[in-house]
Design a protein around this motif. Structure first.
Motif, PDB file in Angstrom:
ATOM      1  N   LEU A 381       1.888   0.554  -4.657  1.00 52.91           N
ATOM      2  CA  LEU A 381       1.766   1.948  -4.227  1.00 52.91           C
ATOM      3  C   LEU A 381       0.434   2.195  -3.527  1.00 52.91           C
ATOM      4  N   ILE A 382      -0.632   1.641  -4.094  1.00 56.43           N
ATOM      5  CA  ILE A 382      -1.954   1.818  -3.477  1.00 56.43           C
ATOM      6  C   ILE A 382      -2.013   1.113  -2.117  1.00 56.43           C
ATOM      7  N   GLY A 384       0.451   0.341  -0.139  1.00 57.98           N
ATOM      8  CA  GLY A 384       1.277   1.069   0.819  1.00 57.98           C
ATOM      9  C   GLY A 384       0.587   2.304   1.362  1.00 57.98           C
ATOM     10  N   THR A 385      -0.111   2.998   0.478  1.00 56.22           N
ATOM     11  CA  THR A 385      -0.842   4.194   0.915  1.00 56.22           C
ATOM     12  C   THR A 385      -1.951   3.825   1.894  1.00 56.22           C
ATOM     13  N   VAL A 386      -2.665   2.736   1.585  1.00 50.62           N
ATOM     14  CA  VAL A 386      -3.737   2.280   2.482  1.00 50.62           C
ATOM     15  C   VAL A 386      -3.160   1.876   3.838  1.00 50.62           C
ATOM     16  N   TRP A 387      -2.034   1.178   3.820  1.00 49.13           N
ATOM     17  CA  TRP A 387      -1.423   0.731   5.082  1.00 49.13           C
ATOM     18  C   TRP A 387      -1.023   1.934   5.947  1.00 49.13           C
ATOM     19  N   ILE A 388      -0.385   2.922   5.329  1.00 46.53           N
ATOM     20  CA  ILE A 388       0.039   4.109   6.077  1.00 46.53           C
ATOM     21  C   ILE A 388      -1.173   4.850   6.646  1.00 46.53           C
ATOM     22  N   THR A 389      -2.233   4.902   5.855  1.00 51.26           N
ATOM     23  CA  THR A 389      -3.445   5.583   6.329  1.00 51.26           C
ATOM     24  C   THR A 389      -4.053   4.859   7.531  1.00 51.26           C
TER      25      THR A 389
END
Length: 770
Positions: A381-382, A384-389
């Motif tokens: 989850l972390i 994925g969030t970093v990648w999207i950011t």
């Protein structure tokens, strides 16, 4: 006393008849025994109603062979007393002294049988234990013997046989606490019913236990816990690095930089989420398949690196497999047979090993993630969030985006390329059937060149870089200037321009076929289509006139060449038909000077008895990579059979030394072009006549490592003739005078030359449509 070995594997101690128990002689005989004695079992074996007696007999297998004579005597006395007591003791709930009826006896036997059936798992467990760990059988026998000789808990120990009791309730209690005892009678019954031993095939797990691998590994882990943890984490880290590198493998050598491997791959995040959510078996299957796919993608990317480095394009998974045979032949000619075999085997092993290792690494990582589902889910989850950011804000590191989907993008591009390749095959077949001069009669083809001595010559790897590159150009330009002056003195003039080749760095036959067919033949599939068609080639146009004999000189051809019919050649001289007995110069079978001399002796100097002119197609090879060793010009009258080149070949550079050095490769490439051009122009000065018309050009640029990664695909082309009318026909082309085309001279696609040439020399179009 007699000991019976019949029945189960462990043997039974049969209780002796009362008469033997009372006989001191028999006892003395039993006490004197020191080994294992075997004999037939007596009928009293089945008369005993006590399960305790049978269990005692079963558990004393092989005990007499190990126990002292006194222990054997005590066991016999105890067994005899048990039989006597069991025969005279009333069952619970019955009158004392009353003998059990036949019905009651049958009911007791059925109850005992039911108990044996109720606990079959005990026998199975014991059998599996014996199979899995055969080395512990002796210990188990010893323990059973000791248990049989020892009194049960709560039982009064006495040496007097008459005080020993064996009641039904005690038997029931023993049955509940010792499942193996109830399972043994059933096993014994089976053994009696079928005395022949049945061999069993050990399961894979039993083989593993037999080999002791798991026990050894576990023992090593327990003995070295720190080393085991270090090794485990090392393997996990290596597995992660291997998978990550495969996902981020670039397709060009220029992109092979550290920043390429500092990105966050979306494929890894998505894979972690999926693997964590799957059960064990599907997870392992998916992880192995995904790992193998990642390895295959990485291998194809490595092939892209090689193809971009040498051919200036990526690897085509549909068309380019046939090129590996040519590459192997090239390596064999350059490095030798043993080295080529070693390289081939090494590459095959590398490919197989990489696929297996990446698959195993992915499985290991998947199991680790599944073992820590909570932490793995939070980490995914972390990430994925970093990648999207990073993707949303376009964050980069040294110009490289941090959010990466490289592997997925490569797979998408390859899918598109495969679809386009398959679609192109059908479309190109239609294009090849259309020909502007396909229906032109021979009498209307090339009327302005009738009677001319026509020669078309391809110089290997003769590209724009040879004329304009700062390292190679000085020597080549000097040669072209000197040769232009020499030809002018011999009465020849020249005009030169540029053609954009359909190939780059290799696959010379694509350049040959594009020039001669007027079709854009840029891959092997198109080449096969053209060769199988009736599309008119430029050389075949001369044959179609009926006024020319057509000949090919191909020193690079060392096998059958079915393309001869497409090019309309009456005769082809290959490497074995030119009489060369000198050394090979790496890939090149013979120096260009020798091939031209043989062309003169065997073809060009021969009088034409049929009154026809001659059209020749020559393909020179001395400027083929790896450009080491390079031949040198020798006096034309000393060429002989080519053995004069022995000393030159031995004194030349080694191919391996030139290949390893890019600067050296560029220098030697320039020298090879000078040699080939000089050989051709000297031949023309020496043997050309007033009707000779020479058209020579390059087939493609040299490999990208020499010409540069951003070099054009242009090659120079020149027309040389003594007759000024020949050159006047192409004045409208605006080509440069001399052998060196100007930088801004016209550039055409190579496929345009055929129609322009046919039109310039008077051919009338009669199109053939699809």
């Amino acid at each position: 006393m007699e000991i019976s070995a019949a029945g189960s594997d462990s043997g039974e101690v049969d209780p002796a008849p009362e008469t033997e128990a009372a006989n001191p002689g028999a006892k003395s005989e039993a006490e004197s025994e020191t080994g294992t004695a075997t004999a037939a079992a007596t009928e009293t074996d089945s008369a005993s109603p006590s399960a305790e007696t049978e269990r005692a007999g079963d558990t004393t297998s092989e005990a007499p062979a190990r126990a002292a004579p006194q222990a054997v005597s005590d066991a016999v006395a105890s067994s005899t007393a048990d039989d006597a007591e069991a025969a005279g003791s009333p069952a619970p709930g019955s009158e004392a002294g009353a003998s059990p009826s036949a019905a009651e006896t049958e009911q007791a036997e059925n109850t005992a049988s039911d108990r044996a059936v109720e606990t079959p798992s005990a026998a199975s467990a014991k059998a599996a234990s014996d199979t899995a760990e055969p080395g512990t059988a002796d210990h188990a026998d010893a323990a059973d013997t000791e248990a049989a000789d020892s009194p049960a808990p709560g039982t009064e120990v006495s040496d007097a046989p008459e005080e020993t009791t064996a009641s039904a309730p005690d038997t029931e209690t023993d049955t509940e606490t010792d499942p193996e005892a109830d399972a043994e009678p059933e096993a014994d019954a089976d053994a009696v019913a079928d005395p022949t031993p049945r061999p069993t095939r050990p399961t894979p797990r039993s083989w593993s236990s037999r080999l002791g691998l798991r026990r050894r590994i576990q023992a090593w882990r327990e003995k070295h816990p720190v080393a085991a943890r270090v090794l485990s984490w090392t393997l996990t880290v290596l597995a992660a690095v291997l998978v990550y590198v495969c996902l981020q493998m670039p397709t060009t050598l220029n992109s092979l930089k550290p920043t390429q491997f500092m990105r966050l791959p979306a494929e890894a995040i998505l894979g972690a989420v999926v693997l964590v959510s799957l059960p064990r078996r599907p997870r392992i299957v998916l992880a192995a398949c995904s790992g193998a796919l990642a390895a295959v993608v990485a291998i194809l990317n490595m092939l892209d690196m090689g193809f971009n480095e040498y051919l200036g394009r990526g690897f085509n998974v549909i068309l380019d497999w046939s090129l590996f045979g040519d590459a192997q032949s090239y390596l064999k000619d350059t490095l030798g047979g043993p080295a080529t075999s070693g390289i081939t085997v090494g590459l095959i092993l590398f490919v197989l090993l990489l696929i297996v290792l990446v698959a195993l690494a992915t499985v290991r990582l998947g199991n680790l993630l599944a073992a820590h589902k909570a932490g793995s889910s939070r980490g995914a989850l972390i990430a994925g969030t970093v990648w999207i950011t990073c993707a949303a804000f376009g964050l980069q590191l040294s110009g490289v985006p941090l959010a990466a989907d490289h592997a997925a993008a490569v797979v998408k591009l390859r899918t598109v390329a495969i679809r386009n390749t398959l679609r192109d095959e059908a479309e190109f077949k239609k294009v090849a059937k259309v020909d502007a001069f396909g229906n032109t009669p021979g009498s209307q083809l090339l009327p302005d060149l009738r009677g001319k001595d026509m020669i078309f010559t391809f110089i290997e790897s003769y590209g724009r870089s040879a004329i304009e590159d700062p390292i190679m150009a000085p020597g080549v330009d000097e040669t072209l200037a000197a040769d232009t002056k020499a030809l002018s003195k011999a009465g020849f003039a020249a005009k030169s321009g540029w053609l954009t080749s359909a190939t780059y760095g290799g696959s010379s036959w694509l350049g040959h076929s594009t020039t001669m067919s007027g079709l854009w033949v840029n891959n092997q599939q198109r080449y096969r289509t053209v060769m199988a068609s009736d599309h008119l080639s430029l050389t075949d146009a001369f044959k179609k006139t009926g006024d020319y004999d057509t000949v090919g000189v191909m020193p690079g051809i060392q096998k059958g060449w079915p393309e001869q019919s497409f090019y309309g050649l009456d005769k082809v001289y290959n490497a074995f038909q030119l009489g060369y007995q000198g050394p090979k110069f790496s890939w090149s079978t013979m120096p260009d000077q020798y091939a031209l001399e043989q062309f003169q002796k065997q073809v060009h100097s021969k009088p034409r008895t049929d009154g026809k002119a001659l059209m020749s197609l020559l393909i020179l090879t001395s400027s083929h990579q790896p450009w080491a060793p390079i031949p040198k010009m020798v006096p034309w009258d000393q060429l002989g059979n080519g053995s004069i080149f022995d000393a030159i070949q031995k004194a030349g550079d080694k191919a391996s030394d030139v290949i390893a050095d890019s600067t050296k490769s560029r220098q030697e490439y320039g020298k090879s072009i000078q040699y080939s051009v000089n050989s051709l122009t000297q031949w023309l000065e020496r043997y050309g006549n007033d009707n000779t018309v020479l058209v020579f050009l390059g087939d493609h640029q040299p490999i990208a490592r020499v010409s540069g990664s951003h070099a054009s695909r242009d090659v120079p082309i020149s027309i040389v003739a003594k007759d000024p009318k020949v050159l006047a026909k192409v004045d409208s082309w605006n080509w440069t005078d001399g052998l060196r085309p100007a930088h801004d001279a016209p550039v055409w696609k190579m496929s345009a030359f055929r129609d322009k040439f046919l039109t310039a020399y008077g051919s009338t179009p009669h199109p053939k449509t699809n």
